[in-house]
Design an enzyme around this catalytic site. Structure first.
Site, mmCIF file in Angstrom:
data_model
loop_
_atom_site.group_PDB
_atom_site.id
_atom_site.type_symbol
_atom_site.label_atom_id
_atom_site.label_comp_id
_atom_site.label_asym_id
_atom_site.label_seq_id
_atom_site.Cartn_x
_atom_site.Cartn_y
_atom_site.Cartn_z
ATOM 1 N N LYS A 1 0.797 -1.231 0.000
ATOM 2 C CA LYS A 1 0.000 0.000 0.000
ATOM 3 C C LYS A 1 0.835 1.291 0.000
ATOM 4 C CE LYS A 1 -3.267 -1.230 -0.654
ATOM 5 N NZ LYS A 1 -3.496 -2.008 -1.922
ATOM 6 N N HIS B 1 7.446 -7.413 -2.133
ATOM 7 C CA HIS B 1 7.235 -6.875 -0.779
ATOM 8 C C HIS B 1 8.231 -7.521 0.193
ATOM 9 C CE1 HIS B 1 3.663 -4.733 -1.831
ATOM 10 N NE2 HIS B 1 2.834 -5.747 -1.842
ATOM 11 N N SER C 1 -5.171 2.613 3.862
ATOM 12 C CA SER C 1 -5.274 1.975 2.546
ATOM 13 C C SER C 1 -5.322 0.450 2.713
ATOM 14 C CB SER C 1 -4.063 2.383 1.696
ATOM 15 O OG SER C 1 -4.096 1.747 0.446
HETATM 16 S S1 PPS Z 1 -0.235 -3.163 -3.134
HETATM 17 O O1 PPS Z 1 -1.495 -3.920 -2.982
HETATM 18 O O2 PPS Z 1 0.635 -3.381 -2.008
HETATM 19 O O3 PPS Z 1 0.418 -3.431 -4.380
HETATM 20 O O4 PPS Z 1 -0.707 -1.645 -3.090
HETATM 21 P P1 PPS Z 1 0.161 -0.409 -3.604
HETATM 22 O O5 PPS Z 1 0.119 -0.370 -5.071
HETATM 23 O O6 PPS Z 1 1.498 -0.401 -2.959
HETATM 24 O O7 PPS Z 1 -0.647 0.818 -2.992
HETATM 25 C C1 PPS Z 1 -1.974 1.109 -3.357
HETATM 26 C C2 PPS Z 1 -2.233 2.567 -3.047
HETATM 27 O O8 PPS Z 1 -1.583 3.378 -4.047
HETATM 28 C C3 PPS Z 1 -2.562 4.219 -4.636
HETATM 29 N N1 PPS Z 1 -2.219 4.542 -6.029
HETATM 30 C C4 PPS Z 1 -2.017 5.810 -6.459
HETATM 31 N N2 PPS Z 1 -2.005 6.973 -5.784
HETATM 32 C C5 PPS Z 1 -1.785 8.092 -6.521
HETATM 33 N N3 PPS Z 1 -1.577 8.095 -7.845
HETATM 34 C C6 PPS Z 1 -1.583 6.933 -8.566
HETATM 35 N N4 PPS Z 1 -1.391 6.963 -9.878
HETATM 36 C C7 PPS Z 1 -1.803 5.721 -7.849
HETATM 37 N N5 PPS Z 1 -1.879 4.407 -8.198
HETATM 38 C C8 PPS Z 1 -2.137 3.711 -7.073
HETATM 39 C C9 PPS Z 1 -3.842 3.405 -4.521
HETATM 40 O O9 PPS Z 1 -4.968 4.198 -4.774
HETATM 41 C C10 PPS Z 1 -3.717 2.914 -3.089
HETATM 42 O O10 PPS Z 1 -3.881 3.958 -2.129
HETATM 43 P P2 PPS Z 1 -5.289 4.394 -1.478
HETATM 44 O O11 PPS Z 1 -4.931 5.364 -0.387
HETATM 45 O O12 PPS Z 1 -5.939 3.159 -0.938
HETATM 46 O O13 PPS Z 1 -6.069 5.033 -2.573
#
Ligand code: PPS
Length: 292
Positions: free
Chosen positions: A46, A101, A131
């Site tokens: 996340k 991870h 998240s």
């Molecule tokens: S995972 O499941 O561990 O792979 O998740 P991860 O990709 O690390 O994190 C997911 C969060 O990243 C947000 N996200 C983004 N934020 C801003 N801009 C872009 N382009 C973007 N892409 C993914 C995603 O919405 C999750 O955060 P939250 O706060 O839940 O929205």
């Protein structure tokens, strides 16, 4: 308090997803053959993994950038430690791109000998926690903890898949010298996406034209990624609990924790994390208006 064995198993001090990895496979990664040209994205869940995957895919794959290829980013940038995705990586063309991870100490030995490149992305732990809480509700391979208070305690105790956020981040930072590593933060990507894309290009030795950089930045915004089926996870329906429960790309902001945590919960997080967080060479951004 312990996470359910139906969802995770503990191996070498780290919780892995029960249905997506095995101890034998994790152990085999110690001798995973690394190429100098390999690039790894390493994160605690996340923290911006899929975002960074999308950026790397856009940087390296012209067919993604110009929309002529419809290949899911999970295909282009597989998760190293998940057997379900295990492929013959020796047949992959260079540069191979991976996401992981894993904690620093379970990564392939040659990665810890400064071979290949690692991009490690951190995000402020309160936004990570919130998240993660929402994600656990929509993904069937994660244990759903519907009581947020209980989830806060689980997260702080590291009783979730990928274990303790603090151990992960401190582990990677305190062993930075073993790796060829670029540290980025979710918050800096949010505040200056173009700057982050250029930093990544520079680190991976890729020169793009001004137009190409613009195209990467445009397609890596939250709004555009959400519309892109190659990047928004929504084709992974088999892993979702129910289509109406929420989106993987949920809010994509800095400071959303304020909409979820009570003052007491926020103080509880501070109390548990604060002392050890001070040892990190990172300035944490808790609100989009905070200065970098
Ligand atoms: S995972 O499941 O561990 O792979 O998740 P991860 O990709 O690390 O994190 C997911 C969060 O990243 C947000 N996200 C983004 N934020 C801003 N801009 C872009 N382009 C973007 N892409 C993914 C995603 O919405 C999750 O955060 P939250 O706060 O839940 O929205």
């Amino acid at each position: 308090m312990e996470p359910s064995k139906e969802y995770v198993f503990s191996h070498k001090g780290f919780y892995f997803g029960a249905n997506i990895a095995t101890p034998e496979y994790i152990d085999s990664l110690e001798t995973f053959e690394i190429r100098d040209s390999d690039i790894f994205i390493a994160t605690y869940p996340k923290s911006g993994t899929v975002w960074t995957q999308n950026i790397l895919s856009l940087i390296f794959h012209e067919g993604h950038r110009n929309g002529t290829e419809n290949i899911d980013i999970m295909e282009r940038i597989p998760w190293l430690e998940y057997n379900v995705q295990k492929k013959d990586y020796s047949a992959f063309p260079s540069p191979r791109l991976f996401a992981t991870h894993l904690p620093y100490y379970l990564t392939p030995r040659d990665l810890r000998n400064k071979r290949a490149r690692v991009i490690y992305v951190t995000r402020n732990p309160k936004d990570v926690l919130v998240s993660y809480f929402h994600f656990s509700k929509i993904v069937a391979t994660l244990e759903e903890v519907s009581d947020f208070n209980l989830f806060v305690e689980r997260f702080l105790a590291g009783k979730v898949l990928a274990s303790s956020w603090l151990d992960h981040v401190i582990g990677w930072h305190s062993h930075a010298e073993d790796f060829n590593i670029l540290f980025l933060s979710y918050e800096e990507m949010k505040k200056d996406l173009r700057g982050a894309v250029l930093k990544i290009c520079n680190f991976v030795g890729k020169t793009l034209s001004e137009n190409e950089v613009e195209s990467v930045v445009r397609q890596a915004t939250f709004e555009n990624m959400r519309k892109d089926p190659r990047a928004n996870y929504e084709n992974l329906a088999e892993y979702l609990r129910g289509q109406n429960k929420g989106h993987f790309l949920r809010k994509g902001t800095v400071g959303d924790w304020k909409n979820m945590m009570t003052v007491a919960q926020s103080e509880r997080v501070d109390e548990v994390l604060k002392e050890r967080m001070k040892t990190l060479p990172i300035k944490f951004i808790w609100d989009i208006n905070d200065e970098m």
